[in-house]
Motif scaffolding. Sequence first.
Motif, PDB file in Angstrom:
ATOM      1  N   ILE A  61       0.833  -1.209   0.000  1.00  0.00           N
ATOM      2  CA  ILE A  61       0.000   0.000   0.000  1.00  0.00           C
ATOM      3  C   ILE A  61       0.862   1.252   0.000  1.00  0.00           C
ATOM      4  O   ILE A  61       0.586   2.208  -0.730  1.00  0.00           O
ATOM      5  CB  ILE A  61      -0.986  -0.015   1.184  1.00  0.00           C
ATOM      6  CG1 ILE A  61      -1.982  -1.168   1.029  1.00  0.00           C
ATOM      7  CG2 ILE A  61      -1.716   1.323   1.305  1.00  0.00           C
ATOM      8  CD1 ILE A  61      -2.834  -1.438   2.261  1.00  0.00           C
ATOM      9  N   SER A  65       1.050   3.951  -3.031  1.00  0.00           N
ATOM     10  CA  SER A  65       0.630   5.325  -2.740  1.00  0.00           C
ATOM     11  C   SER A  65       1.658   6.374  -3.138  1.00  0.00           C
ATOM     12  O   SER A  65       1.313   7.541  -3.293  1.00  0.00           O
ATOM     13  CB  SER A  65       0.318   5.475  -1.244  1.00  0.00           C
ATOM     14  OG  SER A  65      -0.765   4.650  -0.891  1.00  0.00           O
ATOM     15  N   ARG A  66       2.887   5.971  -3.326  1.00  0.00           N
ATOM     16  CA  ARG A  66       3.905   6.973  -3.664  1.00  0.00           C
ATOM     17  C   ARG A  66       4.607   6.735  -4.997  1.00  0.00           C
ATOM     18  O   ARG A  66       5.508   7.482  -5.349  1.00  0.00           O
ATOM     19  CB  ARG A  66       4.920   7.085  -2.524  1.00  0.00           C
ATOM     20  CG  ARG A  66       5.739   5.848  -2.259  1.00  0.00           C
ATOM     21  CD  ARG A  66       6.671   6.062  -1.078  1.00  0.00           C
ATOM     22  NE  ARG A  66       7.372   4.844  -0.764  1.00  0.00           N
ATOM     23  CZ  ARG A  66       8.121   4.680   0.289  1.00  0.00           C
ATOM     24  NH1 ARG A  66       8.275   5.669   1.145  1.00  0.00           N
ATOM     25  NH2 ARG A  66       8.720   3.546   0.511  1.00  0.00           N
ATOM     26  N   PHE A 106       4.371   6.180   5.762  1.00  0.00           N
ATOM     27  CA  PHE A 106       3.031   6.514   5.276  1.00  0.00           C
ATOM     28  C   PHE A 106       2.509   7.769   5.975  1.00  0.00           C
ATOM     29  O   PHE A 106       1.907   8.636   5.342  1.00  0.00           O
ATOM     30  CB  PHE A 106       2.051   5.347   5.465  1.00  0.00           C
ATOM     31  CG  PHE A 106       0.823   5.529   4.630  1.00  0.00           C
ATOM     32  CD1 PHE A 106       0.783   5.063   3.335  1.00  0.00           C
ATOM     33  CD2 PHE A 106      -0.275   6.219   5.119  1.00  0.00           C
ATOM     34  CE1 PHE A 106      -0.329   5.270   2.539  1.00  0.00           C
ATOM     35  CE2 PHE A 106      -1.387   6.432   4.337  1.00  0.00           C
ATOM     36  CZ  PHE A 106      -1.417   5.959   3.039  1.00  0.00           C
ATOM     37  N   PHE A 121      -5.387   9.356  -6.861  1.00  0.00           N
ATOM     38  CA  PHE A 121      -4.099   9.208  -7.524  1.00  0.00           C
ATOM     39  C   PHE A 121      -4.341   9.241  -9.029  1.00  0.00           C
ATOM     40  O   PHE A 121      -5.401   8.801  -9.491  1.00  0.00           O
ATOM     41  CB  PHE A 121      -3.431   7.882  -7.142  1.00  0.00           C
ATOM     42  CG  PHE A 121      -3.148   7.720  -5.672  1.00  0.00           C
ATOM     43  CD1 PHE A 121      -2.546   8.728  -4.937  1.00  0.00           C
ATOM     44  CD2 PHE A 121      -3.482   6.550  -5.022  1.00  0.00           C
ATOM     45  CE1 PHE A 121      -2.279   8.574  -3.586  1.00  0.00           C
ATOM     46  CE2 PHE A 121      -3.221   6.377  -3.669  1.00  0.00           C
ATOM     47  CZ  PHE A 121      -2.618   7.397  -2.948  1.00  0.00           C
ATOM     48  N   GLN A 127      -8.325   5.490  -5.828  1.00  0.00           N
ATOM     49  CA  GLN A 127      -7.695   5.476  -4.515  1.00  0.00           C
ATOM     50  C   GLN A 127      -7.089   6.840  -4.207  1.00  0.00           C
ATOM     51  O   GLN A 127      -6.685   7.566  -5.103  1.00  0.00           O
ATOM     52  CB  GLN A 127      -6.591   4.406  -4.439  1.00  0.00           C
ATOM     53  CG  GLN A 127      -7.092   3.000  -4.561  1.00  0.00           C
ATOM     54  CD  GLN A 127      -7.011   2.469  -5.978  1.00  0.00           C
ATOM     55  OE1 GLN A 127      -7.116   3.214  -6.949  1.00  0.00           O
ATOM     56  NE2 GLN A 127      -6.836   1.171  -6.112  1.00  0.00           N
ATOM     57  N   HIS A 128      -7.019   7.144  -2.909  1.00  0.00           N
ATOM     58  CA  HIS A 128      -6.393   8.380  -2.445  1.00  0.00           C
ATOM     59  C   HIS A 128      -5.784   8.109  -1.076  1.00  0.00           C
ATOM     60  O   HIS A 128      -6.012   7.044  -0.483  1.00  0.00           O
ATOM     61  CB  HIS A 128      -7.392   9.539  -2.414  1.00  0.00           C
ATOM     62  CG  HIS A 128      -8.717   9.185  -1.821  1.00  0.00           C
ATOM     63  ND1 HIS A 128      -8.907   8.991  -0.473  1.00  0.00           N
ATOM     64  CD2 HIS A 128      -9.923   8.988  -2.405  1.00  0.00           C
ATOM     65  CE1 HIS A 128     -10.174   8.701  -0.241  1.00  0.00           C
ATOM     66  NE2 HIS A 128     -10.816   8.681  -1.396  1.00  0.00           N
ATOM     67  N   LEU A 129      -4.990   9.032  -0.577  1.00  0.00           N
ATOM     68  CA  LEU A 129      -4.255   8.818   0.676  1.00  0.00           C
ATOM     69  C   LEU A 129      -5.164   8.485   1.846  1.00  0.00           C
ATOM     70  O   LEU A 129      -4.851   7.605   2.654  1.00  0.00           O
ATOM     71  CB  LEU A 129      -3.398  10.045   1.009  1.00  0.00           C
ATOM     72  CG  LEU A 129      -2.118  10.190   0.209  1.00  0.00           C
ATOM     73  CD1 LEU A 129      -1.449  11.523   0.527  1.00  0.00           C
ATOM     74  CD2 LEU A 129      -1.170   9.036   0.480  1.00  0.00           C
ATOM     75  N   GLU A 132      -6.254   4.866   1.565  1.00  0.00           N
ATOM     76  CA  GLU A 132      -5.149   3.932   1.786  1.00  0.00           C
ATOM     77  C   GLU A 132      -4.738   3.896   3.260  1.00  0.00           C
ATOM     78  O   GLU A 132      -4.393   2.837   3.779  1.00  0.00           O
ATOM     79  CB  GLU A 132      -3.975   4.293   0.882  1.00  0.00           C
ATOM     80  CG  GLU A 132      -4.297   4.237  -0.611  1.00  0.00           C
ATOM     81  CD  GLU A 132      -4.875   2.909  -1.066  1.00  0.00           C
ATOM     82  OE1 GLU A 132      -4.178   1.878  -0.959  1.00  0.00           O
ATOM     83  OE2 GLU A 132      -6.035   2.896  -1.532  1.00  0.00           O
TER      84      GLU A 132
END
Length: 158
Positions: A61, A65-66, A106, A121, A127-129, A132
Amino acid sequence: MDIKKEIVKTLKDLLLKSNAHVNFAAAVKGLPAELRGVVPAQLPYSVWQLVEHIRLTQADILNFSRNADYQSPAWPEGYWPKKAAPVNDAAWEQSLNQVKSDTHAFIALLEAPEADLFRPFPYGDGQHLFREALLIADHTSYHTGEIIAVRRLLNAWK
């Protein structure tokens, strides 16, 4: 009130604190080395397998996310260790340290001044922070409960 600051504080609490459940660090603390790889007859996993599953999933994850070019491992084999026990104490400690390190990495994503917690994203499927962070918190909490169950079946909970 700074709403982003409040949301990030809440997410950090979910990722780091006990809230309604024992947190990950407390659940693995003091587990005797000889019990880390024992799979109770009543459950499908050892504590080691659960710790590694938490680590592998959280790392997935975080990396997703990055990094838009990140490729997740195959399911389910990429998310579960093949062996029931760590090869040694160093592997156990490394896994615990990686869970802690990735949790803080994170959180750094959440706290970044430019972070937009709800902006999808540019890759993925919406999905977004914020989403997640909730996934990590929920996943870790669920499997921490399983760690406690295994420890109780092994009579290793203090």
